[in-house]
Motif scaffolding. Structure first.
Motif, short mmCIF file in Angstrom:
data_model
loop_
_atom_site.label_atom_id
_atom_site.label_comp_id
_atom_site.label_asym_id
_atom_site.label_seq_id
_atom_site.Cartn_x
_atom_site.Cartn_y
_atom_site.Cartn_z
N UNK A 1 4.36 20.03 29.50
CA UNK A 1 3.81 21.02 28.57
C UNK A 1 4.75 21.13 27.37
N UNK A 2 4.20 21.41 26.21
CA UNK A 2 4.99 21.53 24.98
C UNK A 2 6.06 22.60 25.14
N UNK A 3 5.73 23.71 25.80
CA UNK A 3 6.72 24.77 25.99
C UNK A 3 7.91 24.30 26.83
N UNK A 4 7.65 23.44 27.79
CA UNK A 4 8.73 22.90 28.62
C UNK A 4 9.69 22.08 27.78
N UNK A 5 9.15 21.23 26.92
CA UNK A 5 9.99 20.40 26.05
C UNK A 5 10.78 21.29 25.08
N UNK A 6 10.14 22.29 24.51
CA UNK A 6 10.87 23.21 23.62
C UNK A 6 12.00 23.92 24.37
N UNK A 7 11.75 24.28 25.61
CA UNK A 7 12.79 24.91 26.44
C UNK A 7 13.96 23.98 26.65
N UNK A 8 13.69 22.69 26.91
CA UNK A 8 14.76 21.71 27.07
C UNK A 8 15.59 21.61 25.78
N UNK A 9 14.91 21.66 24.65
CA UNK A 9 15.61 21.59 23.36
C UNK A 9 16.46 22.84 23.16
N UNK A 10 15.88 24.00 23.41
CA UNK A 10 16.64 25.25 23.24
C UNK A 10 17.83 25.35 24.18
N UNK A 11 17.67 24.83 25.41
CA UNK A 11 18.75 24.85 26.39
C UNK A 11 19.76 23.73 26.15
N UNK A 12 19.50 22.93 25.12
CA UNK A 12 20.35 21.79 24.73
C UNK A 12 20.41 20.71 25.81
N UNK A 13 19.39 20.65 26.65
CA UNK A 13 19.29 19.57 27.63
C UNK A 13 18.72 18.32 26.96
N UNK A 14 17.90 18.52 25.93
CA UNK A 14 17.32 17.44 25.15
C UNK A 14 17.79 17.61 23.72
N UNK A 15 18.50 16.62 23.21
CA UNK A 15 19.05 16.70 21.86
C UNK A 15 17.93 16.53 20.84
N UNK A 16 17.93 17.40 19.83
CA UNK A 16 16.92 17.35 18.78
C UNK A 16 17.52 17.88 17.49
N UNK A 17 16.88 17.52 16.39
CA UNK A 17 17.26 18.07 15.08
C UNK A 17 16.11 18.90 14.58
N UNK A 18 16.47 19.93 13.84
CA UNK A 18 15.44 20.79 13.28
C UNK A 18 15.20 20.37 11.83
N UNK A 19 13.98 20.04 11.52
CA UNK A 19 13.58 19.68 10.17
C UNK A 19 12.52 20.68 9.76
N UNK A 20 12.90 21.57 8.84
CA UNK A 20 12.00 22.66 8.48
C UNK A 20 11.85 23.59 9.65
N UNK A 21 10.62 23.79 10.08
CA UNK A 21 10.36 24.68 11.21
C UNK A 21 10.08 23.91 12.50
N UNK A 22 10.26 22.60 12.46
CA UNK A 22 9.92 21.80 13.63
C UNK A 22 11.12 21.00 14.12
N UNK A 23 11.12 20.74 15.41
CA UNK A 23 12.14 19.89 16.02
C UNK A 23 11.67 18.44 15.97
#
Length: 133
Positions: free
Chosen positions: A18-40
């Motif tokens: 689920x999209x919320x699960x992936x966002x949670x991984x990003x917020x918990x820093x389990x999945x590295x991501x960059x923020x571009x504007x309002x999106x990861x």
């Protein structure tokens, strides 16, 4: 140099989450991501590191294991414990596991798909856990 970037939605679709699960991984820093504007955005390399996709030559050739494990004499409670433990242990291993419990026959089937080493490790874990049931 161009690097492929994925949206959270694309990563969720690729991983079957689920999209919320992936966002949670990003917020918990389990999945590295960059923020571009309002999106990861998640790079292909970071996604590969998160999922545990091996970069060895065997993986490049597509070496993968598919195993079916049948455990007899497993009641519902034992099947749930074993299934929970197995699913908890595969995080980041690049494995897919499906489980089916047949309460009438007291049988649990596990289908394991993924890398050779990780699959072998999981099968050893299942063997160890099933001895205690």
């Amino acid at each position: 140099m161009t690097q492929e970037l994925y949206s959270v939605e694309q990563v969720a679709e690729r991983l079957g989450l689920h999209v919320r699960t992936v966002r949670g991984y990003v917020r918990d820093e389990r999945l590295k991501a960059v923020r571009i504007g309002k999106q990861y955005r998640i790079s292909a390399a970071d996604l590969a590191a998160f999922t545990g996709v091996p970069t060895s030559s065997a993986a490049a050739r597509g070496a993968e294991v598919t195993s079916i494990v049948e455990l007899e004499g497993i009641d519902r409670a034992a099947a749930e414990r074993l299934t929970t433990h197995v699913h908890g242990s595969i995080h980041g291993q690049g494995l897919r596991v499906e489980t089916v419990h047949d309460p009438d026959r007291a049988r649990l089937k596990l289908v394991v798909i993924g890398g050779l080493a990780a699959g072998a490790d999981l099968l050893r874990l299942v063997a160890d856990l099933s001895e205690g049931l």
